[in-house]
Design an enzyme around this catalytic site. Structure first.
Site, PDB file in Angstrom:
ATOM      1  N   CYS A   1     -12.579 -76.130  -2.576  1.00 16.86           N
ATOM      2  CA  CYS A   1     -13.686 -75.423  -3.861  1.00 16.86           C
ATOM      3  C   CYS A   1     -13.980 -74.505  -3.268  1.00 16.86           C
ATOM      4  CB  CYS A   1     -14.170 -76.226  -4.891  1.00 16.86           C
ATOM      5  SG  CYS A   1     -15.886 -74.823  -5.931  1.00 16.86           S
ATOM      6  N   THR A   2     -14.415 -72.659  -3.036  1.00 14.96           N
ATOM      7  CA  THR A   2     -14.983 -72.446  -2.080  1.00 14.96           C
ATOM      8  C   THR A   2     -16.618 -72.395  -2.291  1.00 14.96           C
ATOM      9  OG1 THR A   2     -14.931 -70.013  -3.717  1.00 14.96           O
ATOM     10  CG2 THR A   2     -13.365 -70.226  -2.111  1.00 14.96           C
ATOM     11  N   HIS A   3     -17.236 -73.335  -3.087  1.00 15.14           N
ATOM     12  CA  HIS A   3     -18.687 -73.531  -3.026  1.00 15.14           C
ATOM     13  C   HIS A   3     -19.217 -73.366  -2.082  1.00 15.14           C
ATOM     14  CE1 HIS A   3     -18.911 -71.339  -7.538  1.00 15.14           C
ATOM     15  NE2 HIS A   3     -19.981 -71.536  -6.691  1.00 15.14           N
TER      16      HIS A   3
ATOM     17  N   CYS B   1     -11.638 -68.231  -5.686  1.00 14.40           N
ATOM     18  CA  CYS B   1     -11.622 -69.756  -6.480  1.00 14.40           C
ATOM     19  C   CYS B   1     -10.379 -70.526  -6.270  1.00 14.40           C
ATOM     20  CB  CYS B   1     -11.829 -69.297  -7.902  1.00 14.40           C
ATOM     21  SG  CYS B   1     -12.594 -70.274  -9.013  1.00 14.40           S
TER      22      CYS B   1
ATOM     23  N   SER C   1     -15.404 -67.953 -10.017  1.00 11.36           N
ATOM     24  CA  SER C   1     -16.511 -68.137 -10.787  1.00 11.36           C
ATOM     25  C   SER C   1     -18.381 -68.452 -10.393  1.00 11.36           C
ATOM     26  CB  SER C   1     -16.308 -69.271 -10.870  1.00 11.36           C
ATOM     27  OG  SER C   1     -15.941 -70.887  -9.773  1.00 11.36           O
TER      28      SER C   1
END
Length: 262
Positions: free
Chosen positions: A183-185, A73, A11
């Protein structure tokens, strides 16, 4: 089939943290990355919306001939990967918060999990927590507002730091010694987190483990690219290419970064 690309979607730009781990381990593999920044963050959407977006991303990658898809994600994995595996005939690799290693190594018996609402409320996250936590206490914290700040390139802003301090405070009060980034962010926030956290708190993310799992699946399915030349690298975003470029400044290899209306 073996020379076809690995598809990766998220995302937005956060999943590039996963792409970097995969590319470091598998530099000869061709890769295509989709950043669905227009619809970020997924964590605030309904399960039905997340499934629909994940299916759209999957079909775009399959149309480009991808042999394997990494759902980079956490929210999409926890809400949609079972649906994707049932619907599409390619291997899928998902992302889950790395609760198991944190729980196994915790000395205080308390682990913090910073994740999106969509991940924390999913049945897969609840199952993972139950399976691996054991006697460990898990302090969950929704990282509301962090993904939009990261997507805007405001990683080092005062606003980002203030939010992190707010979210981490109850975890520290509960005596956590490991914080799991769900979260990959969030790996892009590690430098800021290190400024805030006491030195004894270990930061856990799953990027390296996902890359190893990708290699394992390629081996199992006999899908590894036999060519020993650098893989072709393609990135697509449906929002601001400059933001995506800024997250890939440390990638020296030749890469294609382009806008795609999806």
């Amino acid at each position: 089939m073996n020379v076809k690309p690995i598809g990766i979607f998220d995302s937005g730009v956060g999943g590039t943290s996963i792409w970097k781990e995969i590319h470091a381990l598998l530099p000869h593999e061709n890769t295509i990355y989709l950043a669905d920044s227009k619809n970020a963050p997924y964590g605030q959407k309904t399960r039905e919306e997340i499934i629909a977006l994940s299916a759209k991303n999957t079909e775009l990658l399959l149309a480009r001939g991808c042999k394997l898809i990494v759902v980079a994600c956490n929210t999409a994995t926890t809400n949609a990967i079972s649906h994707l595996r049932e619907k599409y005939d390619v291997p899928f690799i998902g992302i889950e918060p790395a609760i198991k290693p944190a729980a196994l190594n915790s000395g205080t018996g308390t682990v913090g999990v910073l994740a999106t609402k969509g991940t924390l409320s999913s049945s897969l996250f609840l199952k993972t927590s139950k399976d691996h936590a054991g006697e460990i206490s898990i302090v969950e914290q929704e990282g509301a507002g962090l993904v939009p700040l990261i997507e805007a390139g405001k990683i080092n802003s005062i606003e980002t730091k203030q939010l992190l301090i707010k979210y981490i405070k109850p975890m520290l009060q509960a005596n956590m010694d490991h914080i799991v980034l769900g979260c990959t962010h969030y790996p892009y926030l590690i430098p800021v987190l290190k400024e805030i956290l006491p030195s004894h708190v270990k930061i856990i993310d799953c990027g390296a483990a996902v890359a190893k799992q990708t290699l394992a699946v390629l081996d199992k399915e006999s899908l590894k690219n036999p060519k020993k030349i650098p893989g072709k690298i393609q990135f697509y975003t449906n929002k601001d290419t400059e933001i995506l470029i800024s997250f890939l400044k440390d990638v020296d290899e030749i890469k294609q970064i382009a806008y795609l209306d999806f």
